[in-house]
Design a protein around this motif. Structure first.
Motif, PDB file in Angstrom:
ATOM      1  N   CYS A   1       0.792  -1.453   0.174  1.00 61.98           N
ATOM      2  CA  CYS A   1      -0.278  -0.259   0.015  1.00 61.98           C
ATOM      3  C   CYS A   1       0.846   1.453  -0.364  1.00 61.98           C
ATOM      4  CB  CYS A   1      -0.810   0.299   1.357  1.00 61.98           C
ATOM      5  SG  CYS A   1      -2.808  -1.475   1.532  1.00 61.98           S
TER       6      CYS A   1
ATOM      7  N   GLY B   1      -0.615   4.383   0.572  1.00 63.29           N
ATOM      8  CA  GLY B   1      -0.965   4.855   1.751  1.00 63.29           C
ATOM      9  C   GLY B   1      -0.649   4.566   3.366  1.00 63.29           C
TER      10      GLY B   1
ATOM     11  N   ASP C   1      -1.298   5.063   6.198  1.00 63.62           N
ATOM     12  CA  ASP C   1      -2.868   5.645   6.827  1.00 63.62           C
ATOM     13  C   ASP C   1      -3.416   3.447   6.873  1.00 63.62           C
ATOM     14  OD1 ASP C   1      -2.515   7.164   8.456  1.00 63.62           O
ATOM     15  OD2 ASP C   1      -4.019   8.119   6.583  1.00 63.62           O
ATOM     16  N   GLU C   2      -4.078   3.901   5.553  1.00 61.84           N
ATOM     17  CA  GLU C   2      -3.968   2.446   4.835  1.00 61.84           C
ATOM     18  C   GLU C   2      -3.519   1.171   5.197  1.00 61.84           C
ATOM     19  OE1 GLU C   2      -7.101  -0.163   3.009  1.00 61.84           O
ATOM     20  OE2 GLU C   2      -7.250   1.546   3.204  1.00 61.84           O
ATOM     21  N   ARG C   3      -1.957   1.450   5.134  1.00 63.84           N
ATOM     22  CA  ARG C   3      -1.073   0.322   5.159  1.00 63.84           C
ATOM     23  C   ARG C   3      -1.689  -0.564   7.144  1.00 63.84           C
ATOM     24  NH1 ARG C   3       3.074   2.126   3.804  1.00 63.84           N
ATOM     25  NH2 ARG C   3       3.375   4.222   5.070  1.00 63.84           N
TER      26      ARG C   3
END
Length: 402
Positions: free
Chosen positions: A261, A263, A265-267
């Motif tokens: 990922c 990003g 935050d998504e990671r």
């Protein structure tokens, strides 16, 4: 011809060929894998007929479509037409604003001058008309921008949906559920094309991309069928087998996705979801903890292989082709020896962040260092020949003996 194993990133085949027919691919890959315990179970590539025949007919393996090429077709069908519409709408708004400003300036100029008797120009109606044209142009611009943003969102949604496990909760996503999600996306794209009045050429790109929908669902079905077959071969107790299928493999897959990922935050969210899914298996009272350590290692290895089975992109091959094109640009043409040397450097020298080479990940053990192998195989040059002493040079103006 370039072919690599996606998990270890080792290059199995990299050579020049006079053509790229299925027979050429099959013959070259067979020669490259001779002596290696390699079985082709799946191939991920674009929709080239030769590649599909090479994978499906010659090797009787499953062909997985490349997600990038699908998204690229959608982008070609929407990007240019919607961008033109946005530019045209921006120009229309600018023209309407200029006309509105001109009407207001004309009214101000008229009021600053003295005029004789007679009816003054209808500035209010003219300004009102210009204002209405500007408002209509602004609404059209907002609509075109919204369609452009929606197209980008839908292209991204295709990638977010195409996973064997849902990234929101980590649950298995069978072909039926994925088909519903993809069907909704295609419906929105078709509605977008209708609302934007896309030309026939753009809609042809969308239709071409949509034809891969069946292949996407077939790949998900292949994934789950192969995973169940491999897990059943372990002969585990029903409770442990269910835990492996519903918790261990999804957790490993989510961890794999998290590392890719972009990003942060998504990671972090996916990493936390993976840890949350894996936590019950690490509890001391879980049945899987009662197994022998060697059996747990075997289960973990099979689960990791199952998580790595889903391959939806041939980006590694595309990246390698781009890298080779840079070498070609600098050297005009690479010889077969130069290409083989670059392949060896990729497989045996370049290391990832975990300090492993592609060959080490592929074979499961570290090969001898590349430099030591070169010393063993490359003959050392002979010692240079000793030069004979030269006679001292006599000055040109030295006196001669009588």
């Amino acid at each position: 011809l370039v072919a690599l194993e996606p998990v270890s990133n080792v290059i199995l085949l990299e050579q020049y060929a006079e053509d790229r027919t299925a027979a050429t691919w099959t013959q070259a890959l067979a020669a490259a894998c001779a002596g290696l315990p390699v079985t082709l179970v799946q191939g991920t590539s674009d929709e080239a007929t030769a590649l599909r025949r090479h994978i499906e007919h010659d090797h009787q393996a499953h062909h997985s479509p490349d997600l990038f090429h699908l998204q690229h077709e959608v982008a070609k069908g929407t990007g240019l037409s919607l961008a033109r519409a946005v530019r045209a709408a921006d120009a229309e708004v600018a023209t309407a604003e200029a006309q509105l400003q001109a009407e207001r300036e004309a009214e101000q100029a008229y009021r600053q001058q003295r005029h004789g008797p007679g009816r003054p120009p209808a500035f209010a109606q003219r300004i009102q008309g210009a204002l209405q044209r500007w408002a209509a142009a602004a609404i059209t611009r907002d609509q075109t921008q919204a369609r452009q943003e929606e197209a980008t969102t839908l292209i991204r949604a295709l990638g977010e949906a195409y996973h064997p496990f849902e990234l929101e909760r980590g649950e298995a996503q069978p072909p039926e559920r994925l088909g519903e999600r993809l069907g909704t996306i295609w419906q929105r794209l078709e509605a977008l094309a209708e609302a934007a009045d896309l030309p026939a050429r753009a809609r042809a790109h969308l239709a071409k991309a949509k034809r891969l929908n069946t292949a996407l669902l077939a790949t998900i079905a292949f994934f789950f069928a192969t995973v169940h077959q491999r897990v059943e071969a372990l002969n585990l107790a029903p409770a442990i087998e269910t835990a492996v299928l519903q918790q261990l493999i999804p957790a490993i897959y989510l961890e794999r996705v998290a590392t890719r990922c972009a990003g942060a935050d998504e990671r972090r969210r996916l990493a936390a979801l993976s840890a949350q899914t894996l936590a019950p298996l690490r509890a001391a009272d879980h049945p899987i903890q009662a197994l022998e350590a060697t059996q747990r290692v075997e289960i973990e290895q099979v689960a990791s292989d199952c998580a790595d089975l889903f391959q939806r992109s041939s980006a590694a091959v595309e990246g390698r082709n781009g890298q080779l094109s840079l070498f070609h640009h600098g050297c005009h043409r690479l010889s077969a020896r130069q290409l083989a040397a670059l392949t060896a450097v990729h497989n045996f020298y370049i290391r990832r962040a975990d300090q492993t080479t592609a060959a080490e990940r592929f074979f499961g053990q570290a090969p001898p260092p590349l430099f030591e192998q070169l010393l063993e195989r490359v003959p050392l040059p002979p010692r240079p020949r000793r030069r004979r002493a030269r006679a001292p040079k006599i000055p040109y103006l030295s006196p001669m003996a009588a």
